[in-house]
Design an enzyme around this catalytic site. Sequence first.
Site, PDB file in Angstrom:
ATOM      1  N   HIS A 131       2.255   3.914  -9.222  1.00 49.30           N
ATOM      2  CA  HIS A 131       1.916   2.555  -9.378  1.00 49.30           C
ATOM      3  C   HIS A 131       2.905   1.207 -10.288  1.00 49.30           C
ATOM      4  CE1 HIS A 131      -2.141   1.996  -7.657  1.00 49.30           C
ATOM      5  NE2 HIS A 131      -2.799   3.433  -8.344  1.00 49.30           N
TER       6      HIS A 131
ATOM      7  N   ASN B 178       0.938   3.558  -3.151  1.00 49.15           N
ATOM      8  CA  ASN B 178       1.380   3.932  -4.382  1.00 49.15           C
ATOM      9  C   ASN B 178       0.883   5.971  -4.444  1.00 49.15           C
ATOM     10  OD1 ASN B 178       2.868   1.459  -4.464  1.00 49.15           O
ATOM     11  ND2 ASN B 178       1.343   0.773  -5.671  1.00 49.15           N
TER      12      ASN B 178
ATOM     13  N   ARG C  54      -0.477   9.210  -9.951  1.00 45.80           N
ATOM     14  CA  ARG C  54      -1.440   8.003  -9.533  1.00 45.80           C
ATOM     15  C   ARG C  54      -0.561   6.636 -10.266  1.00 45.80           C
ATOM     16  NH1 ARG C  54      -3.896   8.127  -5.054  1.00 45.80           N
ATOM     17  NH2 ARG C  54      -4.444   5.803  -5.178  1.00 45.80           N
TER      18      ARG C  54
ATOM     19  N   SER D 285      -8.087  -4.747   5.349  1.00 41.89           N
ATOM     20  CA  SER D 285      -8.612  -4.768   3.967  1.00 41.89           C
ATOM     21  C   SER D 285      -9.495  -5.348   3.211  1.00 41.89           C
ATOM     22  CB  SER D 285      -7.522  -3.855   3.120  1.00 41.89           C
ATOM     23  OG  SER D 285      -7.172  -2.274   3.992  1.00 41.89           O
TER      24      SER D 285
ATOM     25  N   TRP E 224       3.060   8.179  -1.871  1.00 40.19           N
ATOM     26  CA  TRP E 224       4.405   8.275  -3.279  1.00 40.19           C
ATOM     27  C   TRP E 224       3.516   9.182  -3.860  1.00 40.19           C
ATOM     28  CZ3 TRP E 224       6.912   7.374  -7.348  1.00 40.19           C
ATOM     29  CH2 TRP E 224       8.469   6.977  -7.575  1.00 40.19           C
TER      30      TRP E 224
ATOM     31  N   ASP F 167       0.752  -0.948  -0.168  1.00 40.16           N
ATOM     32  CA  ASP F 167      -0.468   0.071  -0.284  1.00 40.16           C
ATOM     33  C   ASP F 167       1.234   0.945   0.051  1.00 40.16           C
ATOM     34  OD1 ASP F 167      -2.605   1.255   0.145  1.00 40.16           O
ATOM     35  OD2 ASP F 167      -2.803   1.084   2.434  1.00 40.16           O
TER      36      ASP F 167
ATOM     37  N   ARG G  14     -11.807   1.465  -7.681  1.00 34.23           N
ATOM     38  CA  ARG G  14     -11.792   3.495  -7.892  1.00 34.23           C
ATOM     39  C   ARG G  14     -11.969   3.509  -9.773  1.00 34.23           C
ATOM     40  NH1 ARG G  14      -5.307   2.535  -5.642  1.00 34.23           N
ATOM     41  NH2 ARG G  14      -6.248   2.116  -3.274  1.00 34.23           N
TER      42      ARG G  14
ATOM     43  N   LEU H 265      10.031 -21.108  -4.619  1.00 34.46           N
ATOM     44  CA  LEU H 265       9.923 -20.471  -3.598  1.00 34.46           C
ATOM     45  C   LEU H 265       8.093 -20.023  -4.443  1.00 34.46           C
ATOM     46  CD1 LEU H 265       9.155 -17.141  -1.843  1.00 34.46           C
ATOM     47  CD2 LEU H 265       9.903 -15.752  -4.090  1.00 34.46           C
TER      48      LEU H 265
HETATM   49  C1  IPE Z   1      -5.483  -2.428   0.083  1.00 39.15           C
HETATM   50  O1  IPE Z   1      -4.994  -1.154  -0.201  1.00 39.15           O
HETATM   51  C2  IPE Z   1      -5.274  -3.306  -1.431  1.00 39.15           C
HETATM   52  C3  IPE Z   1      -3.657  -3.428  -2.459  1.00 39.15           C
HETATM   53  C4  IPE Z   1      -3.065  -3.313  -1.555  1.00 39.15           C
HETATM   54  C5  IPE Z   1      -4.204  -4.008  -3.127  1.00 39.15           C
HETATM   55  P1  IPE Z   1      -6.664   0.020  -0.550  1.00 39.15           P
HETATM   56  O2  IPE Z   1      -5.577   1.112  -0.341  1.00 39.15           O
HETATM   57  O3  IPE Z   1      -6.831  -0.429  -1.316  1.00 39.15           O
HETATM   58  O4  IPE Z   1      -6.916  -0.494   0.972  1.00 39.15           O
HETATM   59  P2  IPE Z   1      -8.173   0.743   1.860  1.00 39.15           P
HETATM   60  O5  IPE Z   1      -8.971   1.189   0.744  1.00 39.15           O
HETATM   61  O6  IPE Z   1      -7.332   1.974   2.583  1.00 39.15           O
HETATM   62  O7  IPE Z   1      -8.669   0.571   2.899  1.00 39.15           O
HETATM   63  C1  IPE Z   2      -1.455   0.458  -3.523  1.00 44.03           C
HETATM   64  O1  IPE Z   2      -1.512   1.916  -3.672  1.00 44.03           O
HETATM   65  C2  IPE Z   2      -2.148  -0.336  -4.949  1.00 44.03           C
HETATM   66  C3  IPE Z   2      -3.243  -1.105  -4.829  1.00 44.03           C
HETATM   67  C4  IPE Z   2      -4.071  -0.636  -4.182  1.00 44.03           C
HETATM   68  C5  IPE Z   2      -4.113  -1.457  -6.004  1.00 44.03           C
HETATM   69  P1  IPE Z   2      -3.040   2.707  -3.022  1.00 44.03           P
HETATM   70  O2  IPE Z   2      -2.911   2.970  -4.851  1.00 44.03           O
HETATM   71  O3  IPE Z   2      -3.819   2.017  -2.300  1.00 44.03           O
HETATM   72  O4  IPE Z   2      -2.297   4.485  -2.215  1.00 44.03           O
HETATM   73  P2  IPE Z   2      -2.620   4.762  -1.183  1.00 44.03           P
HETATM   74  O5  IPE Z   2      -3.318   4.519  -0.692  1.00 44.03           O
HETATM   75  O6  IPE Z   2      -3.931   5.973  -2.276  1.00 44.03           O
HETATM   76  O7  IPE Z   2      -1.108   5.765  -1.214  1.00 44.03           O
HETATM   77 MG    MG Z   3      -4.297   2.387  -0.417  1.00 40.66          MG
END
Ligand code: IPE
Ligand code: IPE
Ligand code: MG
Length: 246
Positions: free
Chosen positions: A42, A27, A38, A201, A30, A25, A76, A136
């Site tokens: 990713h 991205n 965004r 999550s 960052w 989590d 999303r 692995l």
């Molecule tokens: C959980 O992250 C899913 C992944 C990392 C793939 P999210 O960013 O979707 O989770 P929430 O919305 O903060 O709970």
């Molecule tokens: C994790 O990063 C990737 C996925 C959930 C696919 P996010 O996109 O959730 O990044 P934040 O949480 O918004 O920083």
């Molecule tokens: Mg996230």
Amino acid sequence: MVPDTTSAAYSSSQSVPQHVAVIMDGNGRWAVREKVSRGQGHKKGSEAVRQAIEGAVEAGVSYLTLYAFSSENWNRPQEEVSDLMGLLRFYLSREIKRLHKEGIKLKVIGHRERLAEDIQKMVAQAEALTADNSRLTLVIALSYGAREEITEAAKHIAAKVQSGDVALEDISEDLVSSSLQTKGIPDPDLIIRTSGEQRLSNFLLWQAAYAEFLFLDVLWPDFTKEIFHEAVQNYLTRERRYGARP
Ligand code: IPE
Ligand code: IPE
Ligand code: MG
């Protein structure tokens, strides 16, 4: 190639976790920090996956599960979903041969029928190609939701009871475990979540019953194999009790 060092590098007599699972989590944050899109976040995040794999191989971990896309992530904006699916295509087409050469077995869990057909095909081919590898097992959770997984297992068991193949008294924890998509994979010993969030999550809800948790402030694109090794070191300091007296 990933160097073939082993868990001997750790200063503890306790064994390294057999199964490490990671909620990748951060991205988006960052990308905000770096003032880029965004999508760029990713992309950088997908590159950090290599760090986790190398860390796991070096540590001597047998199973690494990576939460890449949740069943809720479909909600999303469409542009972000298609960016993520594009990255997934790119990743699979570029990395599969390399994973195979490294002796890594790939397995995907999640509602794969929701993925585009070409991705489903790539996933099936990659699983078949790497099926006999044993260095692995890399489990990628894609379009994965634990409640959906448990619901499907419940339906599967109910159908067996209805058809008379399973008696009600024979429904056991083992039967539930083996009706999940993680059938045959040991429960995670350590679950790491990056980005500072402290929640599951909808990840591995059944399987996480006795997992150790580690929440890191690092954003996923900044993840390194050194951080993976530190996480394993941290795990080695934990005392696992499973409800017994210490
Ligand atoms: C959980 O992250 C899913 C992944 C990392 C793939 P999210 O960013 O979707 O989770 P929430 O919305 O903060 O709970
Ligand atoms: C994790 O990063 C990737 C996925 C959930 C696919 P996010 O996109 O959730 O990044 P934040 O949480 O918004 O920083
Ligand atoms: Mg996230």
